[in-house]
Motif scaffolding. Structure first.
Motif, mmCIF file in Angstrom:
data_model
loop_
_atom_site.group_PDB
_atom_site.id
_atom_site.type_symbol
_atom_site.label_atom_id
_atom_site.label_comp_id
_atom_site.label_asym_id
_atom_site.label_seq_id
_atom_site.Cartn_x
_atom_site.Cartn_y
_atom_site.Cartn_z
ATOM 1 N N TRP A 75 -6.061 1.154 -5.515
ATOM 2 C CA TRP A 75 -5.920 1.628 -4.133
ATOM 3 C C TRP A 75 -6.816 0.825 -3.204
ATOM 4 O O TRP A 75 -6.382 0.371 -2.143
ATOM 5 C CB TRP A 75 -6.244 3.128 -4.071
ATOM 6 N N GLU A 76 -8.081 0.634 -3.660
ATOM 7 C CA GLU A 76 -9.024 -0.078 -2.796
ATOM 8 C C GLU A 76 -8.557 -1.504 -2.539
ATOM 9 O O GLU A 76 -8.636 -2.012 -1.432
ATOM 10 C CB GLU A 76 -10.427 -0.079 -3.432
ATOM 11 N N GLU A 77 -8.011 -2.116 -3.599
ATOM 12 C CA GLU A 77 -7.542 -3.495 -3.470
ATOM 13 C C GLU A 77 -6.406 -3.580 -2.443
ATOM 14 O O GLU A 77 -6.434 -4.387 -1.514
ATOM 15 C CB GLU A 77 -7.054 -3.949 -4.849
ATOM 16 N N ARG A 78 -5.433 -2.681 -2.589
ATOM 17 C CA ARG A 78 -4.269 -2.756 -1.673
ATOM 18 C C ARG A 78 -4.633 -2.314 -0.270
ATOM 19 O O ARG A 78 -4.153 -2.864 0.711
ATOM 20 C CB ARG A 78 -3.138 -1.896 -2.215
ATOM 21 N N SER A 79 -5.500 -1.293 -0.205
ATOM 22 C CA SER A 79 -5.896 -0.808 1.109
ATOM 23 C C SER A 79 -6.703 -1.900 1.824
ATOM 24 O O SER A 79 -6.473 -2.180 3.003
ATOM 25 C CB SER A 79 -6.717 0.456 0.906
ATOM 26 N N ALA A 80 -7.636 -2.535 1.071
ATOM 27 C CA ALA A 80 -8.468 -3.587 1.676
ATOM 28 C C ALA A 80 -7.598 -4.743 2.143
ATOM 29 O O ALA A 80 -7.808 -5.284 3.227
ATOM 30 C CB ALA A 80 -9.498 -4.072 0.667
ATOM 31 N N ARG A 98 -8.413 4.181 -8.434
ATOM 32 C CA ARG A 98 -9.200 3.830 -7.243
ATOM 33 C C ARG A 98 -9.252 2.315 -6.984
ATOM 34 O O ARG A 98 -9.000 1.876 -5.856
ATOM 35 C CB ARG A 98 -10.604 4.431 -7.343
ATOM 36 N N PRO A 99 -9.579 1.486 -8.007
ATOM 37 C CA PRO A 99 -9.651 0.037 -7.718
ATOM 38 C C PRO A 99 -8.341 -0.515 -7.181
ATOM 39 O O PRO A 99 -8.332 -1.342 -6.270
ATOM 40 C CB PRO A 99 -9.963 -0.586 -9.089
ATOM 41 N N ASP A 117 -10.256 7.626 -11.298
ATOM 42 C CA ASP A 117 -11.182 6.493 -11.399
ATOM 43 C C ASP A 117 -10.450 5.187 -11.687
ATOM 44 O O ASP A 117 -10.890 4.120 -11.288
ATOM 45 C CB ASP A 117 -12.187 6.738 -12.531
ATOM 46 N N ARG A 169 0.837 -1.199 0.000
ATOM 47 C CA ARG A 169 0.000 0.000 0.000
ATOM 48 C C ARG A 169 0.874 1.252 0.000
ATOM 49 O O ARG A 169 0.638 2.200 -0.732
ATOM 50 C CB ARG A 169 -0.891 -0.031 1.252
#
Ligand code: ADP
Length: 604
Positions: free
Chosen positions: A239-244, A236-237, A233, A212
């Motif tokens: 980032w969301e993937e690594r953050s999650a 975002r996916p 846009d 992340r």
């Protein structure tokens, strides 16, 4: 999807040799701190002895005061306890101060060592890992400092004195002591199991966090591009993937930890119930006093407290171990040469390349393949070739930034592998493709090119680089701050400042990588004139596609896929490359005429 940071976990998940565990260095840090740790232990001894007073006070109050109404005794006991509380406070303060000294020493020693190490590592080592990794190392220093000087250090100092409480329980109420003999191994087993269960989880959490952080570093560095291309846009996916992933790992690790901490709390409660029950049975049988039971309960709190903490603080210990190992791996990495093997004096600037092969990855195709060339002192040598042909890599190998896998680079017939980075950088000025400046004034940035740069040297270099007129037009002149990374300046201004920085120490060799990529036509022509002037007593090697600069070169080396395709006097090579006549004295070819490397003799 934009190609952002590669997911480092994909590499890490592949089978890799187990890293060498390196933690010996921490002994070197801890050894000199031994006297300070002894002080901490000595103070802890007194703190723990004082801690015995509260249960003894309670015992006396229950067994003597309450039943016999001895108010004078109570008075004496309270005064005694007030004194104990004051001493306890003073001692805790002293221990905190001593541990602050430890923190400071660890910070200075380890932080300095890490900084020095990073400065001494070869460029390839620094480039081989993402920037988030290097940032993490400085957090590792904090982890080491906090562990050696924070709550865990206090816990370690307090643990041996648990024996005191244990002993006193045996003296006051032996049956309760036996209950504890049964319970304590249960705590030890729980701590051990917790450690085992968390080890992998902590590693996975760190890895996802590092993924992340790598992305964050790239997002910040590429913020202008992200805005310009409105990439939010598409990012975002990712980032969301690594953050999650990092959140999930943190939750999983946390829930494991919580289970063990909660189990430990339940075990404490059950121990309490068992002790009180056993105590009550013995009181009923008149074999124990009420005071002894209450005092033992208090002592048990002091005893089980550190054991409980031990289960909970396992994450701290694992984090400490990982930080120590990560730092150890870097501390053990090979450094650049510290002292030159021979004294060369100021070189004339003759360069030789003998069968140099270089590759970025071990099993990849060579980026430079058996390159041979000889450049006599003075003059301008232009390196040309299509994108990715290895021009920048060749410059870096020539400067000793990348060591050749085989073959040698010679400066005045001496192998450059024998010289320190500092010496090589004094002899070879460098203008890289990406012109990086550092926060500070214009003067400070130019002065970075040499030690103790005088005003005359700075002025001379600035005039040669063509930055002097624009600098004196600024309200603060040479004192103008350049902003973070030189953000206040335009690309062309940055490029010329970097040229001034390269010139200020008057190195006999100058390496320029696309030095006119950000310059306007007039600045380019000024630069060409400066280079011609400098080339009388400096060896200039430049990567360029600029017809203006090519027109003033004396020699050309044409690269293609890491091999030398053609080399020789510009008057011979340029006409072959451009398929039209071009000579140093002739007017430059039009800017659109990029070299179209034809094989030697293939073009006329
Ligand atoms: P040029 O300057 O001629 O455009 P470079 O010397 O920059 O070419 O690159 C030559 C080749 O080496 C390219 O294929 C490039 O992808 C590769 N390369 C450059 N830098 C690195 C790096 N740090 N790691 C791996 N490969 C690299």
């Amino acid at each position: 999807m934009p190609h952002l940071a590669p997911d480092p976990s994909s590499e890490q998940d592949q089978e890799q040799p187990r890293p060498i565990l390196r933690h010996e260095w921490v002994n070197d840090v801890v050894k000199p701190l031994k006297p300070i740790f002894m002080e901490v232990i000595a103070v802890s001894l007194f703190i723990n002895i004082l801690a015995l007073c509260a249960p003894i006070f309670t015992l006396q109050v229950y067994d003597r005061v309450v039943f016999s109404g001895g108010l004078t005794t109570l008075q004496g006991l309270v005064i005694g306890m007030v004194l104990v509380a004051v001493f306890d406070y003073v001692l805790r303060q002293v221990r905190a101060r001593i541990l602050q000294t430890v923190a400071l020493r660890v910070d200075v020693v380890v932080g300095k060592r890490l900084f020095e190490k990073l400065m001494a590592l070869p460029l390839r080592s620094l480039e081989s890992r993402p920037s988030a990794f290097w940032q993490l190392l400085f957090r590792d220093v904090e982890v080491v400092r906090n562990t050696l000087s924070g709550a865990s250090a206090v816990l370690v100092a307090d643990l041996p004195f648990a024996v005191l409480f244990f002993g006193l329980i045996f003296i006051l109420a032996a049956p309760l002591g036996f209950v504890l003999v049964v319970v304590m191994p249960l705590f030890a087993a729980l701590a051990w199991y917790s450690a085992k269960a968390q080890q992998k989880a902590v590693k996975r959490e760190k890895r996802t966090l590092s993924n992340r952080d790598t992305l964050i570093a790239e997002l910040i560095a590429g913020r202008a591009t992200i805005k310009a291309l409105a990439l939010d846009d598409r990012i975002r996916p990712l980032w969301e993937e690594r953050s999650a992933a990092s959140i999930e790992e943190a939750i999983q690790r946390g829930s494991k930890n919580d289970t063990h901490v909660n189990l430990s709390a339940s075990l404490t409660m059950m121990t309490n119930v068992t002790l009180t029950t056993v105590g009550a049975l013995f009181i009923v049988a008149h074999e124990m006093t009420m005071g002894a039971l209450i005092a033992s309960n208090m002592l048990m709190g002091r005893l089980l407290g550190p054991l409980n903490q031990l289960v909970g603080s396992w994450k701290t210990y694992l984090g400490f171990r990982q930080s120590v190992e990560r730092l150890g791996e870097i501390f053990a990495a090979q450094e650049e040469l510290k002292e030159s093997r021979i004294d060369l004096g100021r070189p004339k600037g003759e360069l030789g390349v003998e069968s140099v092969t270089f590759r970025y990855q071990k099993d990849a195709a060579p980026t430079l393949d058996s390159v041979n060339m000889k450049i006599s002192p003075g003059g301008i040598t232009a390196i040309v070739g299509p994108n990715g042909s290895g021009k920048t890599t060749l410059l870096k190998v020539l400067m000793g930034l990348y060591p050749a896998e085989s073959g040698r680079v010679l400066l005045d017939q001496a192998d450059i592998a024998q010289f320190t980075r500092r010496e090589l950088s004094t002899w070879m000025g460098y203008v890289p493709q990406e012109c990086v400046l550092f926060s500070g004034s214009i003067r400070e940035n130019i002065a970075q090119g040499t030690t103790d740069a005088s005003d005359e040297q700075i002025l001379k270099a600035s005039r040669q680089a063509g930055v002097h007129p624009f600098i004196i037009d600024l309200s603060d002149g040479y004192g103008t701050p350049v902003g973070e990374g030189g953000s206040v300046l335009s690309g062309g201004q940055r490029q010329r400042l970097v040229l001034a920085r390269a010139l200020v120490g008057d190195p006999p060799v100058l390496m320029l990588d696309e030095p006119s990529s950000n310059l306007d036509r007039k600045a380019e022509e000024d630069l060409a004139r400066t280079l011609v002037e400098l080339s009388k007593d400096h060896t200039i090697i430049m990567v360029t596609h600029s017809p203006v600069l090519l027109s003033v070169s004396n020699r050309v080396v044409a690269l293609d896929r890491g091999r030398i395709l053609a080399s020789g006097p510009s008057s011979e090579i340029l006409p072959r490359l451009f398929a039209r006549p071009a000579a140093p004295t002739q007017p430059p070819a039009p800017a659109s005429a990029a070299p179209s490397l034809a094989p030697p003799g293939g073009a006329s």
